[in-house]
Each structure stands twice: as structure tokens, then as C-alpha cells.
Design a protein around this motif. Structure first.
Motif, PDB file in Angstrom:
ATOM      1  N   GLU A 152       0.814  -1.222   0.000  1.00 43.47           N
ATOM      2  CA  GLU A 152       0.000   0.000   0.000  1.00 43.47           C
ATOM      3  C   GLU A 152       0.844   1.267   0.000  1.00 43.47           C
ATOM      4  O   GLU A 152       0.536   2.231  -0.702  1.00 43.47           O
ATOM      5  N   TYR A 153       1.927   1.288   0.774  1.00 36.27           N
ATOM      6  CA  TYR A 153       2.761   2.483   0.869  1.00 36.27           C
ATOM      7  C   TYR A 153       3.531   2.742  -0.430  1.00 36.27           C
ATOM      8  O   TYR A 153       3.691   3.884  -0.847  1.00 36.27           O
ATOM      9  N   VAL A 154       3.990   1.687  -1.059  1.00 33.19           N
ATOM     10  CA  VAL A 154       4.671   1.827  -2.349  1.00 33.19           C
ATOM     11  C   VAL A 154       3.666   2.273  -3.405  1.00 33.19           C
ATOM     12  O   VAL A 154       3.948   3.159  -4.218  1.00 33.19           O
ATOM     13  N   ALA A 155       2.481   1.688  -3.380  1.00 37.82           N
ATOM     14  CA  ALA A 155       1.434   2.072  -4.331  1.00 37.82           C
ATOM     15  C   ALA A 155       1.065   3.545  -4.177  1.00 37.82           C
ATOM     16  O   ALA A 155       0.841   4.246  -5.168  1.00 37.82           O
ATOM     17  N   VAL A 156       1.025   4.034  -2.940  1.00 41.88           N
ATOM     18  CA  VAL A 156       0.731   5.450  -2.694  1.00 41.88           C
ATOM     19  C   VAL A 156       1.828   6.318  -3.316  1.00 41.88           C
ATOM     20  O   VAL A 156       1.546   7.346  -3.936  1.00 41.88           O
ATOM     21  N   ALA A 157       3.081   5.924  -3.173  1.00 38.56           N
ATOM     22  CA  ALA A 157       4.194   6.711  -3.721  1.00 38.56           C
ATOM     23  C   ALA A 157       4.175   6.722  -5.255  1.00 38.56           C
ATOM     24  O   ALA A 157       4.349   7.771  -5.872  1.00 38.56           O
ATOM     25  N   VAL A 158       3.943   5.572  -5.879  1.00 35.68           N
ATOM     26  CA  VAL A 158       3.874   5.505  -7.340  1.00 35.68           C
ATOM     27  C   VAL A 158       2.689   6.328  -7.841  1.00 35.68           C
ATOM     28  O   VAL A 158       2.802   7.096  -8.800  1.00 35.68           O
ATOM     29  N   ALA A 159       1.567   6.191  -7.179  1.00 33.19           N
ATOM     30  CA  ALA A 159       0.364   6.934  -7.555  1.00 33.19           C
ATOM     31  C   ALA A 159       0.587   8.434  -7.406  1.00 33.19           C
ATOM     32  O   ALA A 159       0.087   9.233  -8.203  1.00 33.19           O
ATOM     33  N   LEU A 193      -0.227  10.842   7.019  1.00 35.16           N
ATOM     34  CA  LEU A 193      -1.671  10.755   7.229  1.00 35.16           C
ATOM     35  C   LEU A 193      -2.187   9.343   6.964  1.00 35.16           C
ATOM     36  O   LEU A 193      -3.046   8.836   7.699  1.00 35.16           O
ATOM     37  N   MET A 194      -1.664   8.695   5.921  1.00 34.27           N
ATOM     38  CA  MET A 194      -2.071   7.319   5.626  1.00 34.27           C
ATOM     39  C   MET A 194      -1.658   6.382   6.755  1.00 34.27           C
ATOM     40  O   MET A 194      -2.451   5.539   7.192  1.00 34.27           O
ATOM     41  N   PHE A 195      -0.443   6.525   7.258  1.00 31.52           N
ATOM     42  CA  PHE A 195       0.033   5.678   8.354  1.00 31.52           C
ATOM     43  C   PHE A 195      -0.866   5.816   9.572  1.00 31.52           C
ATOM     44  O   PHE A 195      -1.299   4.817  10.163  1.00 31.52           O
ATOM     45  N   LEU A 207      -5.834   4.226  13.385  1.00 31.52           N
ATOM     46  CA  LEU A 207      -7.286   4.403  13.389  1.00 31.52           C
ATOM     47  C   LEU A 207      -8.033   3.269  12.690  1.00 31.52           C
ATOM     48  O   LEU A 207      -9.257   3.171  12.810  1.00 31.52           O
ATOM     49  N   GLY A 208      -7.324   2.418  11.964  1.00 25.37           N
ATOM     50  CA  GLY A 208      -7.932   1.270  11.306  1.00 25.37           C
ATOM     51  C   GLY A 208      -8.874   1.623  10.170  1.00 25.37           C
ATOM     52  O   GLY A 208      -9.790   0.867   9.856  1.00 25.37           O
ATOM     53  N   ILE A 209      -8.642   2.755   9.526  1.00 23.65           N
ATOM     54  CA  ILE A 209      -9.485   3.178   8.415  1.00 23.65           C
ATOM     55  C   ILE A 209      -9.030   2.454   7.148  1.00 23.65           C
ATOM     56  O   ILE A 209      -7.832   2.274   6.920  1.00 23.65           O
ATOM     57  N   HIS A 210      -9.968   2.030   6.322  1.00 21.60           N
ATOM     58  CA  HIS A 210      -9.651   1.349   5.068  1.00 21.60           C
ATOM     59  C   HIS A 210      -8.810   2.277   4.190  1.00 21.60           C
ATOM     60  O   HIS A 210      -9.039   3.485   4.152  1.00 21.60           O
ATOM     61  N   TYR A 211      -7.846   1.701   3.464  1.00 18.29           N
ATOM     62  CA  TYR A 211      -6.894   2.523   2.702  1.00 18.29           C
ATOM     63  C   TYR A 211      -7.563   3.418   1.669  1.00 18.29           C
ATOM     64  O   TYR A 211      -7.098   4.519   1.394  1.00 18.29           O
ATOM     65  N   MET A 212      -8.680   2.983   1.079  1.00 17.59           N
ATOM     66  CA  MET A 212      -9.351   3.805   0.071  1.00 17.59           C
ATOM     67  C   MET A 212      -9.974   5.060   0.693  1.00 17.59           C
ATOM     68  O   MET A 212      -9.892   6.150   0.127  1.00 17.59           O
ATOM     69  N   ILE A 213     -10.581   4.897   1.843  1.00 15.13           N
ATOM     70  CA  ILE A 213     -11.181   6.039   2.537  1.00 15.13           C
ATOM     71  C   ILE A 213     -10.086   6.944   3.099  1.00 15.13           C
ATOM     72  O   ILE A 213     -10.172   8.170   3.018  1.00 15.13           O
TER      73      ILE A 213
END
Length: 150
Positions: free
Chosen positions: A59-66, A113-115, A121-127
Motif C-alpha cells: 500500500e505504501y509503495v502504491a501510494v508513492a507511485v500513484a 496521514l495514511m500511516f 485508526l484502522g481506516i480502510h486505505y481507500m477512505i
């Protein structure tokens, strides 16, 4: 007090060219346009992130590429619709580099913020991405307006 005269005048015309293309240095009109541009960049960013995760990327790598995809879309659309003037502080290459540096700061802020949202907080990555993107959009606009185009 925020003056909304120019933005309201432009919106009342209903003319897309006047709303989005007519050059302005009015910060509120530029913010309105930046939110619109940010929406397109977000779709590119978010879609790239989701596709990356679906392809097995962390997820963290995907966030950086995105982020990189979103930055490129944002820069191109912002130059076309929002910050139409050239930066007085640098040339075109320097402008993109400065734009990118502000964007990297936004990326670091996004990752933080994603971390917090994912791990604490256990929030789904999309939200979590939607929430982070809204906060970072404001940071990016203010930093770019003040540091590059004012």
C-alpha cells in the motif's frame, strides 16, 4: 474577509472559458480551479494506487507511485487552468522542480496521514486516501501559490 466577487461573477456567466481559462491572479478563483484540477489528479492518483494494490504492490509503495502519476497530471492541468502565468522566481525546469519539491512534501504528509489512519485508526486505505488527499490538496495549493506564483 474573503472577497468572492470575481469568482461569483465568473460562475454566473456559465461560460466555461471564463470560469476556467480566462487568466486571473485572484486567489479564490485559482483555488476553485485548483480543486477541479485536484479532482482529476486525484482520480489518476487514486486509480493508480488501487491498481497497484490489486497487482500485489504494498500500500505504501502504491501510494508513492500513484503520487508521481498524480503530480504529473496536476502540474500539466494546473499550468493550463490555474497558474497560467510563469513563475517569476525560476525558469520552466526550475518551476517543475519546485512544484515537485512541494509535491514531495505533500507526499510525505500523505504518507504520514495514511500511516496514522491505517495503523492507528484502522481506516480502510481507500477512505484514508480520500481524507489525506483533501488535506494535502489545501497544503499544495497554498504552498504553490505563495512560493511559486505570487
Amino acid at each position: 474577509m474573503i472577497k468572492m466577487d470575481e469568482l461569483v461573477r465568473r460562475l454566473k456567466t456559465g461560460n466555461i472559458k471564463i470560469i476556467f481559462r480566462e487568466q486571473t491572479d485572484d486567489g479564490l478563483v485559482q483555488l476553485f480551479r485548483y480543486v477541479f484540477v485536484g479532482g482529476f489528479a486525484f482520480v489518476a492518483d487514486w486509480g493508480t494506487m488501487v491498481l497497484g494494490v490489486m497487482a500485489g504492490m504494498n500500500e505504501y509503495v502504491a501510494v508513492a507511485v500513484a503520487f508521481i502519476v498524480g503530480l504529473i497530471v496536476n502540474f500539466i492541468l494546473s499550468k493550463w487552468l490555474v497558474f497560467q502565468e510563469k513563475s517569476e522566481k525560476t525558469n520552466a525546469v526550475g518551476e517543475f522542480i519546485a512544484y515537485g519539491v512541494i509535491g514531495v512534501q505533500g507526499l510525505l504528509f500523505t504518507e504520514l496521514l495514511m500511516f496514522v489512519q491505517l495503523e492507528w485508526l484502522g481506516i480502510h486505505y481507500m477512505i484514508a486516501k480520500v481524507i489525506a488527499a483533501a488535506i494535502v490538496l489545501l497544503w499544495n495549493f497554498i504552498a504553490r501559490k505563495v512560493l511559486l506564483y505570487q
